[in-house]
Motif scaffolding. Sequence first.
Motif, PDB file in Angstrom:
ATOM      1  N   THR A 151       1.299  -1.246   0.515  1.00 34.12           N
ATOM      2  CA  THR A 151       0.487   0.108  -0.103  1.00 34.12           C
ATOM      3  C   THR A 151       0.567   1.048   0.131  1.00 34.12           C
ATOM      4  N   GLY A 152       1.785   0.826   0.807  1.00 34.16           N
ATOM      5  CA  GLY A 152       2.924   2.462   0.592  1.00 34.16           C
ATOM      6  C   GLY A 152       3.421   2.435  -0.525  1.00 34.16           C
ATOM      7  N   ARG A 153       4.155   1.944  -0.808  1.00 42.24           N
ATOM      8  CA  ARG A 153       4.787   1.903  -1.838  1.00 42.24           C
ATOM      9  C   ARG A 153       3.649   2.509  -3.329  1.00 42.24           C
ATOM     10  N   ARG A 154       2.536   1.944  -3.361  1.00 40.34           N
ATOM     11  CA  ARG A 154       1.324   1.992  -4.637  1.00 40.34           C
ATOM     12  C   ARG A 154       0.483   3.737  -4.351  1.00 40.34           C
ATOM     13  N   ARG A 155       1.434   3.996  -2.910  1.00 37.52           N
ATOM     14  CA  ARG A 155       0.719   5.394  -2.995  1.00 37.52           C
ATOM     15  C   ARG A 155       1.843   6.386  -3.428  1.00 37.52           C
ATOM     16  N   ASP A 156       3.133   5.661  -3.204  1.00 39.55           N
ATOM     17  CA  ASP A 156       4.628   6.454  -3.430  1.00 39.55           C
ATOM     18  C   ASP A 156       4.542   6.605  -5.024  1.00 39.55           C
ATOM     19  N   GLN A 157       4.101   5.638  -5.608  1.00 43.40           N
ATOM     20  CA  GLN A 157       4.364   5.841  -7.313  1.00 43.40           C
ATOM     21  C   GLN A 157       2.464   6.268  -7.791  1.00 43.40           C
ATOM     22  N   LEU A 158       1.264   6.751  -6.613  1.00 43.92           N
ATOM     23  CA  LEU A 158       0.637   7.184  -7.027  1.00 43.92           C
ATOM     24  C   LEU A 158       1.034   8.714  -7.696  1.00 43.92           C
ATOM     25  N   ILE A 159       1.601   9.069  -6.138  1.00 39.88           N
ATOM     26  CA  ILE A 159       2.271  10.801  -6.025  1.00 39.88           C
ATOM     27  C   ILE A 159       3.896  10.853  -7.186  1.00 39.88           C
ATOM     28  N   ALA A 160       4.062   9.825  -7.315  1.00 44.86           N
ATOM     29  CA  ALA A 160       4.884   9.889  -8.572  1.00 44.86           C
ATOM     30  C   ALA A 160       4.368  10.095  -9.647  1.00 44.86           C
ATOM     31  N   LEU A 161       2.935  10.253  -9.934  1.00 49.36           N
ATOM     32  CA  LEU A 161       2.681   9.662 -11.194  1.00 49.36           C
ATOM     33  C   LEU A 161       1.766  11.343 -11.500  1.00 49.36           C
ATOM     34  N   GLY A 162       1.402  11.082 -10.298  1.00 51.10           N
ATOM     35  CA  GLY A 162       0.500  12.537 -10.061  1.00 51.10           C
ATOM     36  C   GLY A 162       1.787  14.264 -10.676  1.00 51.10           C
TER      37      GLY A 162
END
Length: 197
Positions: free
Chosen positions: A16-27
């Motif tokens: 979950t933390g990794r996906r959140r970081d990836q979403l922030i990077a994508l943004g």
Amino acid sequence: MTGRTRRRAGTPPRRTGRRRDQLIALGWLVVVWNLLWGKFSPANLLAGLLVGGAVLVFFPLPPVSFGGRLRPRALLRLAGVFVVELVSASIHVAAIAVRPGFRPRGAIIGVRLRVRTDLNLALTAELLSLVPGTLIVEVDRDAGVLYVHVLDVRSPADLTGSRDRILAVEERIVRAIGSAAELRQLTTEPTEPTEAP
């Protein structure tokens, strides 16, 4: 419940933390894409999502963990000192540029940081590169060494002063966002790198 599936209550799974970081990077990638095109439009947003998604899939970055805490007063001091150094270094480099017949001497110095996390290496390198007259030439991630090109070196005292300034930047960053363990590492004496790049 097996040891493999057991986890402490209240702690989110790593995925979950990794996906959140990836979403922030994508943004951020979508924002940068739109800024490069000069306007926000549905087509640019969609293209930014596609390009950003491709970048994250084909060029994955290693996870950077943040175990520290934000300290507003130290963060303000970091920003204030950075602005002062930015202005004074800009004036110094401009004075060198307009001085007739003057050829400044440069040097590359290796500075071993006391806190060798990826985040600290990256932030210290970024802040140093933004100040005119200093440029990161190479980073030795394993040894925690930044190789920095400094401008207008006239004596060994200038090299020592440049090294002290780099370590002061690292200290301000760690005091602003570092963990308690990283703050303790600041009290250790940095060792000199043994080999040049």
